[in-house]
Design a protein around this motif. Structure first.
Motif, PDB file in Angstrom:
ATOM      1  N   HIS A  65      34.192  42.250  34.610  1.00 53.92           N
ATOM      2  CA  HIS A  65      34.790  41.277  35.528  1.00 53.92           C
ATOM      3  C   HIS A  65      34.218  39.878  35.351  1.00 53.92           C
ATOM      4  N   ILE A  99      38.049  46.904  30.087  1.00 52.61           N
ATOM      5  CA  ILE A  99      38.185  46.952  31.554  1.00 52.61           C
ATOM      6  C   ILE A  99      37.848  48.367  32.027  1.00 52.61           C
ATOM      7  N   HIS A 101      38.756  50.540  34.220  1.00 55.45           N
ATOM      8  CA  HIS A 101      39.737  51.625  34.443  1.00 55.45           C
ATOM      9  C   HIS A 101      40.383  52.077  33.144  1.00 55.45           C
ATOM     10  N   ASP A 119      35.698  49.958  43.057  1.00 55.88           N
ATOM     11  CA  ASP A 119      36.807  49.080  42.700  1.00 55.88           C
ATOM     12  C   ASP A 119      38.079  49.759  43.197  1.00 55.88           C
ATOM     13  N   HIS A 121      41.074  49.789  42.173  1.00 59.67           N
ATOM     14  CA  HIS A 121      41.979  50.396  41.188  1.00 59.67           C
ATOM     15  C   HIS A 121      41.398  51.598  40.453  1.00 59.67           C
ATOM     16  N   SER A 296      45.276  43.271  32.138  1.00 59.52           N
ATOM     17  CA  SER A 296      44.739  43.799  33.394  1.00 59.52           C
ATOM     18  C   SER A 296      44.769  45.317  33.370  1.00 59.52           C
ATOM     19  N   CYS A 297      44.071  45.933  34.325  1.00 63.36           N
ATOM     20  CA  CYS A 297      43.959  47.394  34.311  1.00 63.36           C
ATOM     21  C   CYS A 297      45.299  48.072  34.556  1.00 63.36           C
ATOM     22  N   CYS A 357      38.892  41.731  32.627  1.00 64.96           N
ATOM     23  CA  CYS A 357      39.798  41.438  33.744  1.00 64.96           C
ATOM     24  C   CYS A 357      40.317  40.003  33.626  1.00 64.96           C
ATOM     25  N   CYS A 360      43.132  38.088  35.625  1.00 68.07           N
ATOM     26  CA  CYS A 360      43.575  38.872  36.780  1.00 68.07           C
ATOM     27  C   CYS A 360      42.817  38.529  38.052  1.00 68.07           C
ATOM     28  N   ASN A 361      41.531  38.208  37.921  1.00 62.65           N
ATOM     29  CA  ASN A 361      40.814  37.828  39.143  1.00 62.65           C
ATOM     30  C   ASN A 361      40.284  36.395  39.051  1.00 62.65           C
ATOM     31  N   ASN A 378      48.317  43.274  39.046  1.00 66.27           N
ATOM     32  CA  ASN A 378      48.771  44.000  40.235  1.00 66.27           C
ATOM     33  C   ASN A 378      48.718  43.219  41.543  1.00 66.27           C
ATOM     34  N   ARG A 384      44.579  33.542  44.015  1.00 66.14           N
ATOM     35  CA  ARG A 384      43.824  34.495  43.189  1.00 66.14           C
ATOM     36  C   ARG A 384      43.734  34.051  41.732  1.00 66.14           C
TER      37      ARG A 384
HETATM   38 FE1  SF4 Z   1      39.955  43.930  36.896  1.00 67.40          FE
HETATM   39 FE2  SF4 Z   1      42.204  42.944  37.787  1.00 67.40          FE
HETATM   40 FE3  SF4 Z   1      41.953  45.512  37.480  1.00 67.40          FE
HETATM   41 FE4  SF4 Z   1      40.634  44.289  39.441  1.00 67.40          FE
HETATM   42  S1  SF4 Z   1      42.832  44.485  39.251  1.00 67.40           S
HETATM   43  S2  SF4 Z   1      39.815  45.846  38.014  1.00 67.40           S
HETATM   44  S3  SF4 Z   1      40.158  42.346  38.465  1.00 67.40           S
HETATM   45  S4  SF4 Z   1      41.915  43.993  35.865  1.00 67.40           S
END
Ligand code: SF4
Ligand code: MIC
Length: 645
Positions: A65, A99, A101, A119, A121, A296-297, A357, A360-361, A378, A384
């Motif tokens: 992250h 990542i 996940h 987390d 996810h 992203s995941c 990530c 994504c964040n 997601n 964000r």
């Molecule tokens: Fe990483 Fe985005 Fe998945 Fe959260 S939603 S674990 S920030 S890729």
């Protein structure tokens, strides 16, 4: 009577309680995961619990992250995480490996087992039949110490899939369709279990995409059976030994059922600023876009990336449009390199970023001001992305790639002949970026940079709380609203005093100073308070600033647990109309708390400024009441484990 898959996994992991609805159960966790946004706290807390080496089958730390390293903090944190992981018996996935996940799915997932992750996810592993639940870091620390994870026996909703996806419709569209129906709160208290003929038509990673985004409905998690397709995935990962078939019993009973005909799903998108704001892509076709971010995941598997590469092949992204691609793992990146697909992406003008990530964040790739960004991730909560007035649309990789080429929102069906991708029978397997723990008895020094101050200490709950109502908020407040993402704030995840200065930064930047001046403070929210990520900082930091109770109509599951874990009372308004009895700045008093706290107990709030008393409900089990009285889970767990020694 046959059991559904969730019940089967729970029953084989049950350590406490009865599997009847409304009862609290404790289940054994086989695996855990933490990362470099939640793991710092989890490991500091684990150290404070004093449990020695982890007691799980496998625990992992991922560096994924916080990798931008704009200043020393990220690297300091990584050295801390790597050394503490080595010491306490966790595997450490180094920066660049991918990542959490995605890597976890590839290398460690196991059908029929349980996984607790710091987390939200973590649910992704449900794609291959794991019961995988996202929670705050402190809950993971306690599970690593060998304690059961507690939850209320969930309701299980059967999502029965029929038909098959038509060309250009994708797993992401299925996830969006479910969100359209359930909204961001419709899954609360439930686990979504997938069944039906349609399941067979989806690959393991397509299922993982759907399981990933199930958390956006507020569900506890989602799970698919593990079958022949899952087996194929494990064979390709060279992990056949970890595969087992898991499925619901014939005639299994569920608490509810939703039918989804895959053949009826068309390309969908979530408009700004909520993942449930779902419309067909056709509703926005032709709208000019400025950025496309793929990864992203949710959508970063080799299958997703191959589809994107096939659409981009031989094309060029037009001027004024930036295309970002972040493959989900080193394995995916290697697959793209070996197949030549990466060359097609780069030739089309794609900008390759790290296998993290990232965008994504909000860690890099902030869109231009007022920009329109199409993303395969997601969450499209305001701010964000790092640009407060950007508009984020959530789409499938196919829609993203088709739109990138056109420079405008495009329904991928207009591309004609569907792309066909051929996945290798064996993926590139190389686990050398995963550092194993030290052997038992080896001396390991934990490395702490200046960004890692000691953990804040919180005392037991007093009998009376008097203070100021610091903020009045609306429905669906996200944890991104409470503690925003973004490189500059994320780098402070191990430094509670420093990161607390950013609490509610995008809503009211004066919040931290006002909270500190008030000494004791309260918050008022609406429905589904604390939805979104699992970040416990959204509870820990307000607690550090003196917040002792959040009053709301209802709470999102993970955040409610985090509030309790840090000794903040989650109080539900008995009568939602009582919101009108509060104004920002009111002086509130909660008296006789220690005797009132118990299951379902009513806690009256005296509004001293308005001269009114409002009744709230503290909806917690007796175990959670004990945690609140102790001042939080850390104090409670320490005392419990000390008692066992
Ligand atoms: Fe990483 Fe985005 Fe998945 Fe959260 S939603 S674990 S920030 S890729
Ligand atoms: C997210 O997607 O919001 C995160 C960043 O992965 C979070 C974790 C965190 O903020 O600590 C999550 O989903 O839990």
């Amino acid at each position: 009577m046959g059991m559904n898959l969730v019940q089967k996994i729970i029953s084989s992991h049950l350590v406490e309680g009865k599997m009847s609805s409304g009862s609290e159960i404790g289940i054994r966790m086989d695996q855990t995961l933490i990362h470099d946004a939640t793991g710092q706290m989890a490991l500091l807390q684990y150290e404070a619990i004093g449990a020695g080496r982890v007691k799980t089958k496998r625990s992992l730390t991922y560096a994924d992250h916080n990798t931008l390293q704009v200043s020393f903090e990220n690297m300091d944190d990584h050295h801390f995480l790597a050394s503490a992981s080595r010491k306490f018996g966790l595997y450490y996935s180094r920066v660049g490996n991918g990542i959490c996940h995605q890597v976890n799915l590839e290398r460690f997932s196991a059908p029929g087992q349980t996984l607790l992750g710091a987390d939200s996810h973590t649910t992704t592993a449900g794609g291959v039949g794991m019961l995988a639940i996202g929670v705050g870091g402190l809950d993971v620390a306690v599970a690593m110490a060998g304690e059961p994870f507690h939850l209320m026996m969930p309701e299980v909703t059967n999502i029965r899939l029929t038909g098959f996806l038509l060309p250009w419709s994708s797993a992401k569209d299925v996830a969006l369709e479910i969100l359209r129906r359930l909204t961001v709160s419709g899954g609360r208290g439930k686990i979504l279990e997938f069944s039906g003929e349609g399941v067979k038509t989806l690959s393991a990673t397509e299922r993982a995409t759907i399981a990933n985004m199930s958390i956006e409905t507020g569900a506890i998690t989602a799970i698919f059976p593990s079958d022949e397709n899952t087996r194929r995935y494990f064979v390709a990962q060279d992990r056949l030994q970890d595969w087992t078939e898991v499925a619901a019993d014939p005639g299994a009973v569920y608490d509810g059922e939703t039918l989804v005909d895959l053949s009826k799903i068309q390309p969908l998108m979530a408009r700004p600023h909520s993942p449930d704001n779902v419309v067909p892509v056709t509703a926005e076709t032709g709208k000019k876009i400025h950025q496309i971010a793929i990864g992203s995941c949710t959508n970063s598997s080799l299958e997703d990336m191959f589809r994107v590469a096939a659409i981009l092949k031989g094309k060029l992204v037009p001027p004024g449009v930036s295309l970002i691609i972040a493959p989900g793992s080193r394995q995916v990146l290697r697959g793209l390199i070996d197949s030549g697909a990466l060359a097609d992406m780069i030739a089309a003008g794609a900008r390759l970023v790290e296998t993290t990530c990232g965008f994504c964040n909000g860690v890099g790739q902030a869109p231009r001001s007022g920009g329109i960004s199409l993303r395969t991730s997601n969450r499209n909560f305001p701010g964000r992305s790092g640009t407060p007035d950007a508009n984020l649309y959530l789409v499938s990789p196919e829609t993203a790639a088709a739109s990138a080429v056109a420079g405008a929102i495009t329904d991928p069906r207009t591309l004609g002949e569907p792309v066909r991708v051929h996945l290798p029978k064996k993926f590139f397997v190389d686990d050398r970026m995963i550092v194993p723990p030290a052997s038992e008895g080896e001396t390991v020094e934990i490395l702490r940079g200046p960004n890692i101050p000691p953990l804040p200490q919180f005392g037991p709950l007093p009998d009376e709380l008097e203070g100021e109502l610091l903020l009045v908020l609306g429905d669906n407040v996200t944890t991104d609203d409470i503690v925003p993402a973004g490189a500059n704030i994320l780098k402070l995840r191990s430094n509670v005093p420093a990161i607390s200065e950013y609490v509610f930064q995008n809503i009211d930047p004066s919040f931290p100073s006002r909270a500190k001046a008030s000494g004791t403070g309260f918050l008022l929210g609406g429905r589904n308070y604390g939805q979104g990520s699992s970040r416990e900082h959204a509870a820990l930091c307000p607690r550090y600033l003196g917040v002792r109770a959040v009053i709301a109509e209802s709470f999102a599951r993970i955040h409610k647990s985090n509030l309790i874990n840090f000794g903040i009372l989650p109080l539900e308004l008995k009568n939602p109309a009582d919101r009108s009895a509060f104004r920002p700045g009111d002086k509130l008093c909660l008296a006789n708390l220690r005797s009132l706290i118990g299951r379902g107990s009513i806690i009256p709030i005296q509004n001293l400024t308005q001269g009114k008393t409002v009744e709230t409900r503290l909806n917690v089990t007796s175990r959670l009441a004990q945690i609140l009285l102790a001042g939080g889970l850390l104090a409670y767990a320490r005392a419990k484990l000390a008692g066992k020694q």
